[in-house]
Design an enzyme around this catalytic site. Structure first.
Site, short mmCIF file in Angstrom:
data_model
loop_
_atom_site.label_atom_id
_atom_site.label_comp_id
_atom_site.label_asym_id
_atom_site.label_seq_id
_atom_site.Cartn_x
_atom_site.Cartn_y
_atom_site.Cartn_z
N LYS A 236 -7.33 -3.76 10.42
CA LYS A 236 -5.95 -3.36 10.65
C LYS A 236 -5.86 -2.89 12.10
O LYS A 236 -6.33 -1.80 12.43
CB LYS A 236 -5.55 -2.23 9.70
CG LYS A 236 -4.11 -1.77 9.88
CD LYS A 236 -3.79 -0.60 8.97
CE LYS A 236 -4.18 0.72 9.60
NZ LYS A 236 -3.66 1.88 8.83
N THR B 152 -4.16 5.33 4.16
CA THR B 152 -4.66 6.61 4.66
C THR B 152 -5.78 7.13 3.76
O THR B 152 -5.84 8.31 3.40
CB THR B 152 -3.54 7.66 4.79
OG1 THR B 152 -2.34 7.02 5.25
CG2 THR B 152 -3.91 8.72 5.81
N GLU C 171 0.85 -1.19 0.00
CA GLU C 171 0.00 0.00 0.00
C GLU C 171 0.88 1.24 0.00
O GLU C 171 1.94 1.26 0.63
CB GLU C 171 -0.92 0.04 1.22
CG GLU C 171 -0.18 0.15 2.54
CD GLU C 171 -1.08 0.51 3.71
OE1 GLU C 171 -1.35 1.72 3.89
OE2 GLU C 171 -1.47 -0.40 4.45
#
Length: 222
Positions: free
Chosen positions: A135, A76, A47
């Protein structure tokens, strides 16, 4: 590179490899090169944080050049607008630091989501909103013991430990039940800001070797 990634394929892939690379820096071109260095050494999922300048360009570049069977997502990701931008750039999954509105939008667009959460309530809510996995962030605040405690009432929730996880900590999180760990600074150092790529390659090989060895001896793990 494969064109689509389902939630089942993302979860299955992370569960098999146990690793997700997290790129965050101050140079989009360097971030793309760092991501490709990790993928070249055996990582399959990376990512690129949207806080990185020209993150969308980096995602597109990695998507175009990644080895077969490797996937690039965005980190994000907070808003519906972010999700649309990531999808346009070719991102194949999104990662959030919190229970952001991006979760629902990504689910609507059939982009798998690794949703950031820390408490049991947040973890349950993330899955209720359609996340592929939780997560656990920042994992280092509670450590593997905290992960196990959160997991105990939710054995069906797949957790990925992120934040302060390095080569010496990864196995403890796997032992505590994490399907994978997310690796940022301990993997990339300053490479996403223009630093040397060779240490990234060395560390990537070490992480892949550790994960491969762990997966090879499941009977030895609780």
């Amino acid at each position: 590179m494969n064109t689509t990634l389902t939630s089942a394929a993302l979860l299955g892939g992370i569960s098999a490899t146990r690793l997700v690379a997290i790129v965050r820096g101050n140079d989009g071109g360097a971030a793309a090169r760092a991501a490709l260095a990790a993928l070249g050494e055996g990582f399959r999922f990376v990512e690129i944080a949207l806080t990185t300048p020209d993150a969308l360009g980096a995602i597109a570049a990695v998507r175009a050049a990644a080895p077969e069977g490797c996937y690039v997502g965005a980190g994000t990701v907070l808003t519906a607008h972010d999700v649309a931008d990531v999808a346009e750039a070719g991102g194949q999954f999104i990662v959030t630091p919190s229970l952001a509105s991006s979760i629902e939008e990504a689910v609507r667009l059939e982009l798998p989501v690794l949703a950031g959460a820390f408490t049991p309530s947040e973890s349950y809510e993330a899955m209720n909103r359609g996340a592929t996995a939780v997560k656990l962030f920042p994992a280092s605040v509670g450590g593997p013991g905290y992960l196990k405690a959160v997991r105990d009432p939710f054995p069906g929730i797949p957790f990925i430990a992120v934040g302060g996880v390095g080569l010496n900590e990864a196995e403890s999180y796997w032992d505590a039940g994490a399907v994978g760990v997310g690796l940022g600074g301990p993997l990339f150092g300053d490479a996403a800001s223009g630093g040397d790529l060779e240490p990234v390659r060395e560390r990537a090989r070490a992480f892949v070797e550790l994960a491969s060895g762990y997966a090879a001896v499941p009977a030895a793990r609780p």
